[in-house]
Design a protein around this motif. Structure first.
Motif, PDB file in Angstrom:
ATOM      1  N   CYS A  89      -7.160  -0.823  -2.885  1.00 27.50           N
ATOM      2  CA  CYS A  89      -5.850   0.009  -1.779  1.00 27.50           C
ATOM      3  C   CYS A  89      -7.228   0.133  -0.856  1.00 27.50           C
ATOM      4  O   CYS A  89      -8.151   1.327  -1.010  1.00 27.50           O
ATOM      5  CB  CYS A  89      -5.471   0.922  -2.499  1.00 27.50           C
ATOM      6  N   HIS A 136      -6.327   3.332   0.924  1.00 31.96           N
ATOM      7  CA  HIS A 136      -6.865   4.396   1.012  1.00 31.96           C
ATOM      8  C   HIS A 136      -8.263   4.909   0.628  1.00 31.96           C
ATOM      9  O   HIS A 136      -8.554   5.531   0.991  1.00 31.96           O
ATOM     10  CB  HIS A 136      -5.337   5.480   0.061  1.00 31.96           C
ATOM     11  N   ARG A 137      -7.612   4.816  -0.926  1.00 31.45           N
ATOM     12  CA  ARG A 137      -8.865   5.859  -1.473  1.00 31.45           C
ATOM     13  C   ARG A 137      -9.389   5.002  -2.759  1.00 31.45           C
ATOM     14  O   ARG A 137     -10.024   5.783  -3.514  1.00 31.45           O
ATOM     15  CB  ARG A 137      -8.566   6.915  -2.140  1.00 31.45           C
ATOM     16  N   GLY A 138      -8.646   3.363  -2.893  1.00 33.44           N
ATOM     17  CA  GLY A 138      -9.313   2.800  -3.480  1.00 33.44           C
ATOM     18  C   GLY A 138      -9.059   2.497  -5.196  1.00 33.44           C
ATOM     19  O   GLY A 138      -9.958   1.580  -5.428  1.00 33.44           O
ATOM     20  N   HIS A 139      -7.447   2.954  -4.836  1.00 29.49           N
ATOM     21  CA  HIS A 139      -7.308   2.939  -6.292  1.00 29.49           C
ATOM     22  C   HIS A 139      -6.863   1.163  -6.361  1.00 29.49           C
ATOM     23  O   HIS A 139      -6.501   0.613  -5.046  1.00 29.49           O
ATOM     24  CB  HIS A 139      -5.442   3.009  -6.340  1.00 29.49           C
ATOM     25  N   CYS A 180       0.458   1.199  -4.182  1.00 30.57           N
ATOM     26  CA  CYS A 180      -0.573   1.843  -4.765  1.00 30.57           C
ATOM     27  C   CYS A 180      -0.072   3.271  -5.343  1.00 30.57           C
ATOM     28  O   CYS A 180       0.990   4.088  -4.954  1.00 30.57           O
ATOM     29  CB  CYS A 180      -0.687   2.420  -3.877  1.00 30.57           C
ATOM     30  N   PHE A 183      -0.528   5.717  -6.121  1.00 31.59           N
ATOM     31  CA  PHE A 183      -1.437   6.283  -6.162  1.00 31.59           C
ATOM     32  C   PHE A 183      -1.080   8.322  -4.842  1.00 31.59           C
ATOM     33  O   PHE A 183      -0.379   8.555  -5.726  1.00 31.59           O
ATOM     34  CB  PHE A 183      -3.364   6.904  -5.713  1.00 31.59           C
ATOM     35  N   HIS A 184      -0.864   7.550  -3.768  1.00 29.58           N
ATOM     36  CA  HIS A 184      -0.916   7.685  -3.061  1.00 29.58           C
ATOM     37  C   HIS A 184       0.933   7.267  -2.206  1.00 29.58           C
ATOM     38  O   HIS A 184       1.914   7.645  -0.925  1.00 29.58           O
ATOM     39  CB  HIS A 184      -0.965   8.306  -1.872  1.00 29.58           C
ATOM     40  N   GLY A 185       1.478   5.749  -2.521  1.00 23.59           N
ATOM     41  CA  GLY A 185       2.556   5.449  -2.473  1.00 23.59           C
ATOM     42  C   GLY A 185       2.263   4.264  -0.930  1.00 23.59           C
ATOM     43  O   GLY A 185       3.192   3.924  -0.032  1.00 23.59           O
ATOM     44  N   TRP A 186       0.861   4.034  -0.583  1.00 29.43           N
ATOM     45  CA  TRP A 186       1.103   2.927   0.673  1.00 29.43           C
ATOM     46  C   TRP A 186       0.642   2.048   0.323  1.00 29.43           C
ATOM     47  O   TRP A 186       1.350   1.725  -0.966  1.00 29.43           O
ATOM     48  CB  TRP A 186      -0.650   3.453   0.849  1.00 29.43           C
TER      49      TRP A 186
HETATM   50  S1  FES Z   1      -5.325   5.162  -3.236  1.00 32.72           S
HETATM   51 FE1  FES Z   1      -3.732   3.932  -2.877  1.00 32.72          FE
HETATM   52  S2  FES Z   1      -1.952   5.216  -1.710  1.00 32.72           S
HETATM   53 FE2  FES Z   1      -3.758   6.669  -2.012  1.00 32.72          FE
END
Ligand code: FES
Ligand SMILES: [Fe+2]
Length: 411
Positions: A103, A105-108, A122, A124-127
Motif C-alpha cells: 500500500c 500509504h504506510r506500506g501495509h 487496504c 489499515f486505513h481504507g485506501w
Molecule cells: S497503510 Fe494502507 S491505507 Fe494506510
C-alpha cells in the motif's frame, strides 16, 4: 501506469570470497565432456547468494505461477520474491499484470494468498486501488492534499512481466531480453500441450526446503540419478531413453531433456500410468514421453500425456528454498466427476518421487558444506548440468563485468 517500475537491489562490492569464486568459474564452462561442477561454495555461501540475487534474479525473468490459476477478471494471487511482495492480477480487460502489493500509504500489504477482487482495499486505513493499481479512494486525506494530486503519485507500481505458455514471469530490472526469443526449441517441443490454455490448480506452497536453489534444478534436470535414487519406480522412463538438446547460445532460455516411456500415457505414480485422459492435441509419440524443462532460473516443469506439473523455486537464502507446486491439465479434465480424486492421485504420485529427491537434495546440500566437498567431472547423463553452468556463468560474468571491478582488485 504504463511505465514499469525498476526494483533491483543495490549493487554490492565483491568480497574476497565472491571474487575468488568468480576467478574459478572457467573450469565449469564448456561441454559435459570437459567441464567441472561449480565450486561447492557457490551452493553454500551467503555472499555468493547475494551476488546471484543481483547477477541472476534481478536481471532475468523470474517465474511466479501460471495464468490457469487466475482465469477470470479480478482473480489474483500474491507471493514474495526475495522479500518483494507481489500481486499477480487479471484485470477487467483480461490482461495479467504484476503489481506491488505494498500500500502506498504506510506500506501495509494488500490482498490475500489468492482470491477474486473488484478492487484492493487496504485494511489499515481504507485506501483503495483498482485491478490495475490505480488509487481509487483515500479517506480523510483531502485535508492535506486533493485526491487528484494524491492519485498521480500513489498508484501501485507495475513490474515488467511476460507470459510464456501461460507461465507468468517478472523482470525486476526491466531490461531482460524478451523470453519468447530464447525458448524457441522448447516452445516447439511442448507446442501440442497448449499449456497457455490449460487450467492450473491453486499451487501448493512447500516452504523450508533446506538446499540451494541450483541443486533443485540439477536434481530435476539430470537423468543419471533416476535409476539409482528412484530404483524400481522410474523404470518406465529409463535414462537410456533420454534425448538431450545441444547447448545453443542464441536460444538459451531453457535447459531440458525428454525421456521416452516404455508405454504410451505413462505417469509418475506407482501405476506408471497417466491418471487423467491424455491432452487432446498430443501425438502418440508425445504421449509416450515426458519433457523435463527448466526455464532458468526458477521454473521447472514436467510435461506428460495428461498433465504438466511445475515447480516455481523461490530462494530464501543459500540453503533454503520455498517451492510452489502446481498441476496443469485441460479444463475438460478438471470438469470430470472424478477430477478431485484424480488430482489427489496425481499429486500423491509426484510426491513419491519428490520425497526421494528431497532426501537426496538435503543430503547433497550438507555435503556441499564439507571442508572437503567435491568438484566433480560429469557423466554423459549429466549433460544438462554442464548446460546449467554455462547458462549461469554467462550471467555471473556479465554482471561482474558490468560492475567494472576486476576480480583481482576486489578485497
Ligand atoms: S497503510 Fe494502507 S491505507 Fe494506510
Ligand atoms: Fe528425481
Amino acid at each position: 501506469m504504463a511505465q514499469f517500475s525498476r526494483a533491483t537491489l543495490r549493487d554490492m562490492p565483491f568480497n574476497a570470497e565472491v571474487a575468488g569464486l568468480l576467478e574459478s568459474l572457467d573450469a565449469s564452462q564448456g561441454d559435459v565432456s570437459e567441464s567441472l561442477s561449480l565450486p561447492a561454495e557457490c551452493y553454500t555461501s551467503e555472499a555468493w547468494f547475494e551476488f546471484e540475487k543481483r547477477a541472476v534474479f534481478d536481471r532475468e525473468w523470474i517465474a511466479l505461477g501460471h495464468v490457469g490459476a487466475i482465469p477470470d477478471p479480478g482473480d489474483y494471487f500474491t507471493l514474495e520474491v526475495f522479500g518483494e511482495p507481489l500481486m499477480i492480477v487479471r484485470g477487467k480487460d483480461g490482461e495479467v499484470r504484476v503489481l506491488s502489493s505494498v500500500c502506498r500509504h504506510r506500506g501495509h500489504l494488500l490482498g490475500d494468498a489468492q482470491g477474486n477482487a473488484k478492487d484492493f482495499t487496504c485494511p489499515f486505513h481504507g485506501w483503495s486501488y483498482d485491478l490495475e493499481g490505480n488509487l481509487t479512494a483515500a479517506p480523510e486525506m483531502e485535508g492535506t492534499l486533493p485526491f487528484e494530486e494524491l492519485k498521480r503519485t500513489a498508484c501501485l507500481p507495475t513490474f515488467r512481466s511476460a507470459i510464456w505458455n501461460g507461465f507468468v514471469f517478472v523482470n525486476f530490472d526491466g531490461e531482460a531480453e524478451p523470453l519468447d526469443g530464447r525458448l524457441k526449441a522448447l516452445s516447439e517441443l511442448v507446442r501440442n500441450h497448449n499449456m497457455g490454455g490449460l487450467a492450473s490448480i491453486t499451487p501448493v506452497e512447500w516452504p523450508g526446503n533446506k538446499w540451494n536453489w541450483k541443486l533443485m534444478q540439477e536434481n530435476a534436470l539430470e537423468p543419471y540419478h533416476t535409476h539409482y535414487l528412484h530404483t524400481g519406480i522410474h523404470d518406465f522412463a529409463p535414462s537410456s531413453n533420454v534425448k538431450f538438446a545441444e547447448w545453443d547460445e542464441s536460444d538459451d532460455g531453457a535447459i531440458y531433456r525428454e525421456v521416452g516411456f516404455t508405454h504410451i500415457d505413462g505417469g509418475f505414480n506407482i501405476a506408471e500410468k497417466a491418471l487423467f485422459p491424455a491432452l487432446p492435441d498430443l501425438t502418440d509419440e508425445e504421449r509416450s514421453r515426458v519433457v523435463f524443462a527448466g526455464v532458468m532460473p526458477n521454473l521447472f516443469f514436467g510435461a506428460q500425456a495428461d498433465v504438466v506439473f511445475y515447480y516455481v523455486i523461490l530462494p530464501q537464502s543459500a540453503g533454503d528454498i520455498t517451492l510452489r507446486v502446481g498441476v496443469l491439465t485441460s479444463w475438460d479434465n478438471l470438469s470430470l466427476p472424478t477430477a478431485g480424486q484424480l488430482l489427489n492421485g496425481t499429486i500423491a504420485g509426484i510426491q513419491i518421487f519428490n520425497d526421494q529427491d528431497t532426501a537426496a537434495n538435503i543430503r547433497t546440500h550438507k555435503g556441499m558444506g564439507s571442508r572437503v566437498a567435491p568438484r566433480t567431472r560429469w557423466s554423459p547423463n549429466e549433460k544438462t548440468l554442464a548446460q546449467i553452468n554455462n547458462w549461469l556463468i554467462k550471467r555471473y560474468k556479465s554482471y561482474a563485468d558490468s560492475l567494472g571491478v576486476p576480480a583481482e582488485a576486489a578485497e
